[in-house]
Design a protein around this motif. Structure first.
Motif, PDB file in Angstrom:
ATOM      1  N   GLU A 640       0.871  -1.661  -0.040  1.00  0.00           N
ATOM      2  CA  GLU A 640      -0.008   0.087  -0.165  1.00  0.00           C
ATOM      3  C   GLU A 640       0.830   1.083  -0.359  1.00  0.00           C
ATOM      4  O   GLU A 640       0.377   1.957   0.301  1.00  0.00           O
ATOM      5  N   ARG A 645      -0.476   4.081  -4.889  1.00  0.00           N
ATOM      6  CA  ARG A 645      -1.168   5.189  -4.651  1.00  0.00           C
ATOM      7  C   ARG A 645      -1.062   5.866  -5.986  1.00  0.00           C
ATOM      8  O   ARG A 645      -1.921   6.211  -6.627  1.00  0.00           O
ATOM      9  N   GLN A 649      -3.902   7.208  -8.782  1.00  0.00           N
ATOM     10  CA  GLN A 649      -4.364   8.377  -8.652  1.00  0.00           C
ATOM     11  C   GLN A 649      -4.152   8.080 -10.429  1.00  0.00           C
ATOM     12  O   GLN A 649      -4.778   8.963 -11.303  1.00  0.00           O
ATOM     13  N   LEU A 730      -7.890   3.312  -2.687  1.00  0.00           N
ATOM     14  CA  LEU A 730      -6.317   3.749  -2.772  1.00  0.00           C
ATOM     15  C   LEU A 730      -5.838   4.532  -2.890  1.00  0.00           C
ATOM     16  O   LEU A 730      -4.385   5.481  -2.539  1.00  0.00           O
ATOM     17  N   GLU A 733      -4.310   8.762   0.351  1.00  0.00           N
ATOM     18  CA  GLU A 733      -3.117   7.884   0.780  1.00  0.00           C
ATOM     19  C   GLU A 733      -3.732   8.585   3.206  1.00  0.00           C
ATOM     20  O   GLU A 733      -4.738   9.310   3.206  1.00  0.00           O
TER      21      GLU A 733
END
Length: 796
Positions: A640, A645, A649, A730, A733
RNA sequence: GCCGAAGUGGCGGAAUUGGCAGACGCGCCGGACUCAAAAUCCGGUGAGGGAAACCUCGUGUGGGUUCGAGUCCCACCUUCGGCACCA
């Protein structure tokens, strides 16, 4: 790892797509329900009068990115291609090269098709069409017959735009600044019999139905200007001596009391009669002659007002004032009624005329916009007065509200060879007789010398011209003019739906399934030409029961021009790099990425080689890192961390930019950012995930490279793989950078847990030494907290 | 004149709902690798001040709204595009 060789992998994947007919889409079964996921992606079809240039690379790559993106987000994508192969550009090219236009266009089409395939555009080639083929223009003729039968097409004598160089009539839409849009020659006025479409009958529909369109405002504004609707009134002025009424159109009935003279256009039908009975009839007739000889260009320039008094007077219906009737060429016959009431106090042109000829000027509206010297209407605000005056005139039968348009009927017959023959026969007995449907197509005959000479080249094909009248059987003559190519392109998007139909232009059910075009792309130079004509055609077809839609293009994207060395690129400019050369030196993928990365695709852009060089760097970087990852990084838990992330994004950004915002440059930036991150952290547990997603997201732009890397990552058929999905959990953050402001100015940035309550955020902000220094013990009067973003402390 | 779009570093541009201006790329500067160059890689790059930490200014101009404006409002300037003796 092997080197990145674009030419090798590009030809490899192009072959795979072709062999598997990847981009062909079948038509629905009869009776199939409308598919909500159908998506008709189309770009304006090219003229095959030359080869493709960078401008084409932009348009078709843009459409390609959308088509490939929609395909992977679950749409059933129709994306066809064809050639606008009739018309002046091809014929002029043929004259220059001394070969038959058919030969030229067919050779060009072959080369264009090859270039299109080399660029990897995802096209359903099974639907390809060319408008010069009888299989296509036969249905042009068929549609014309329907239009003619229902009164939408008619023939009349009219003053038309004549290009002395191309020796043909031009539509208003094809004249720019008094010059021929194609060759630049100064356009002349000529009175000729011409074919027209009654597009003016659709002026209001063209305006009103704009509200259904997701088009750029600038294009809609251009169409509104072009249609030029003005609301006003038609008012009758009486000429006592002749016992007649002359109607005028005005947008300012509120100024009626200020009318001090009256003007007729030199072409006005009453002028002859006035001249006959006027003491200065000779002078009048002489003036009309000179005005007619004056080039339209010069007349429009309006350097100095000219005119002649007729000796007659008209009576103003509001106050019975007798005002002199003049003839002046600043009044145009083809707008309004060809006659005006002149109000020199409130119209600049009328004032100029009044000053020149020493006519009275009477003010009827004061600085506050209220009427003065206007009998019972004095004192009213002028907008209100306009209504009241028209109403009052109405009760006396002297006036009524009226609307006038700038738009003219579309003149579409051409005195040239290379076009679609018009299927009618002229018969001395029966007049204009349509060719029966079953005799279509009327084939374009072979003609030895098709050079334009003022008389249509088809007239030379004597045997072809002589034909029995379909109605009475006596000898008749075929129409020797041909159709403007804009007729061909007014419905081609319908033929794509059902291109092999030999019973009808298209099956209505199939057309209704695919239509409207969901995303249309092309140059905005067609805003007032093709885009208006196609809208008009669609509305007529709808009213004839041939189509279920009234608008052809739901969304239109007007791409900018590509310039090179500051010049707009077209066939006429030499020295520019050609698409084929670009593919050879950089590869199709780098070329495709570059043209969209330069800037927003709806703005003009300058093509520079440094753009492609930068893009080559990116493409090689991607090649290297993905190959490395494919060889070393195992699939498995992604963790993770920040890279995961970043991947999510990036998915969200690219998806939103393409699907919702229709922005084509920023997705490339987004993927570049992701690749930069990946290069920095190649051992991250999410490295493989990042590499796979980068490849997947760049696929609409660089399909060959993406396909090759996808294969090396151990998969197949990326073109069918579902589009990646961003995981909302996800995206966010678990820590974020809190911006701390004092009086709206950023003073510190703190990394804090995402779930901190507001009071705690404020406390941390206050604790910051940098903030302390700024506060300097002052009292905090207000605290603003924007969750997950910032804290603003307001002092003093 | 009317209608429309746009003004952000040296350049192309980004900033999505009013919340860190300058993402991404080009160019330039410095460094690594190299006999050298190309390629590649690493670092820097709005302006001014400061040794530095930092500070000030900054999105065409002038005002306004707001805790906060490239973004909203008012006025203006400039550029591009369309229409135009259209009554």
């Amino acid at each position: 790892m092997d080197r990145y060789e674009p030419q090798t992998i590009e030809t490899k994947w192009q072959r795979v797509w072709e062999e598997n007919r990847v981009f062909e889409v079948p038509n629905p079964d009869p009776g199939a329900h409308r598919n909500e996921r159908k998506n008709y992606v189309l770009e304006m079809l090219p003229y095959p009068s030359g080869s493709l240039h960078i401008g084409h690379v932009l348009v078709y790559t843009l459409g390609d990115v959308l088509a490939r993106f929609y395909r992977r987000t679950g749409s059933e994508v129709l994306r066809p291609m064809g050639y606008d192969s009739f018309g002046l550009p091809a014929e002029n090219a043929a004259l220059k090269e001394g070969e038959h236009p058919r030969k030229i266009v067919e050779r060009n089409i072959e080369s264009i098709r090859r270039t299109m395939k080399r660029l990897g555009w995802a096209i359903d080639w099974s639907r390809e069409l060319s408008t010069h083929e009888p299989e296509y223009y036969r249905w042009n003729q068929w549609l014309f017959l329907k239009f003619f039968e229902h009164g939408h097409a008619y023939r009349k004598a009219a003053v038309v735009n004549w290009c002395p160089n191309d020796q043909t009539v031009l539509a208003n839409e094809q004249v720019k600044d008094g010059r021929c849009e194609r060759c630049g020659a100064e356009v002349e006025a000529r009175k000729l019999e011409q074919w027209f479409f009654r597009i003016t009958a659709y002026a209001d529909a063209l305006l009103d139905e704009m509200k259904e369109l997701e088009w750029p405002e600038r294009v809609l504004a251009m169409q509104r200007n072009w249609i030029g609707r003005s609301e006003g009134a038609e008012i009758l002025f009486r000429v006592q001596e002749l016992d007649i009424d002359i109607p005028v159109f005005t947008t300012r009935p509120d100024t009626l009391f200020g009318a001090t003279f009256f003007i007729l256009a030199p072409e006005h039908p009453l002028v002859d009669r006035l001249a006959e009975q006027s003491p200065n009839g000779d002078e009048l007739r002489e003036y009309v002659r000179t005005a007619a000889a004056r080039p339209a260009e010069e007349r429009a320039a309006g350097t100095e007002k000219t005119g002649v008094f007729t000796g007659f007077f008209a009576t103003n219906p509001v106050n019975d004032a007798r005002i002199p009737i003049w003839v002046a060429d600043y009044v145009l016959m083809d707008y309004g009624t060809g006659a005006i009431m002149a109000v020199p106090a409130h119209d600049e042109r009328d004032r100029e005329f009044a000053e020149r000829f020493d006519l009275p000027i009477k003010t009827v509206i004061d600085e506050e916009g209220k009427l003065v010297d206007s009998a019972q209407f004095s004192g009213l605000p002028h907008e209100q007065a306009a209504k009241a005056i028209v109403e009052w005139l109405g009760t006396n039968g002297r006036g009524r509200p009226a609307v006038s348009y700038r738009l003219r009927d579309w003149g579409w017959s051409r005195q040239r060879y290379w076009g679609c023959p018009i299927p009618v026969v002229y018969c001395d007995e029966c007049g204009i007789v349509p060719v029966p449907e079953e005799d279509l197509p009327v084939l374009l005959p072979e003609v030895e010398d098709y050079k334009p000479k003022g008389i249509p080249p088809l007239a030379q094909a004597e045997e072809w011209v002589r034909v029995p009248c379909p109605r009475c059987g006596k000898e008749g003559r075929r129409e020797v003019e041909t159709m403007d190519t804009f007729v061909d392109s007014s419905w081609y998007f319908l033929r794509y739906c059902d291109p092999h139909n030999d019973q009808a232009p298209y099956d209505r059910e199939i057309a209704d399934y695919w239509m409207p075009v969901d995303h249309y792309t092309g140059g905005i130079d067609h805003s007032t030409v093709h885009l208006i004509y196609a809208r008009y055609f669609t509305k007529v077809l709808n009213e004839l029961g041939l189509l279920g839609h009234r608008e052809p293009f739901k969304r239109f994207f007007g791409n900018g021009f590509v310039t090179q060395g500051g010049k707009k690129i077209s066939k006429r400019v030499g020295g520019a790099a050609t698409p084929d050369e670009m593919v050879e030196s950089y590869g199709a993928d780098a070329t495709r990425l570059s043209i969209l990365f330069i800037g927003p695709a709806d703005q003009d852009m300058e093509w520079t080689p440094s753009i492609v060089e930068g893009m080559q760097r990116f493409v090689r970087r991607l090649w290297r890192i993905v190959n490395e990852v494919a060889e070393s990084a195992p699939a498995g838990e992604t963790g993770e961390g920040p890279l995961v992330r970043k991947v999510h994004q990036t998915i969200a950004r690219v998806t939103d930019d393409l699907g919702r915002r229709h922005q084509f440059n920023t997705p490339v930036s987004a993927v570049m950012e992701l690749v930069n991150e990946l290069v920095k952290t190649p051992t991250d547990p999410a490295a493989r995930f990042a590499a796979e997603t980068s490849v997947s997201l760049i696929q609409p732009y660089a399909p060959h490279l993406a396909e090759e890397l996808w294969e090396r990552l151990g998969y197949g058929r990326l073109w069918e793989a579902p589009w990646p999905q961003a995981d909302p959990d996800l995206l966010e953050e678990d820590t974020f950078e809190l911006v701390v402001q004092v009086n709206g100015k950023v003073r510190d940035r703190l990394r804090v847990p995402a779930d901190l309550p507001e009071e705690e955020l404020v406390a941390r902000a206050k604790d910051s030494p940098k903030v302390q220094a700024q506060l300097n013990g002052a009292e905090i009067r207000q605290t603003i907290v924007v969750p997950r973003k910032l804290v603003n402390l307001v002092v003093r």
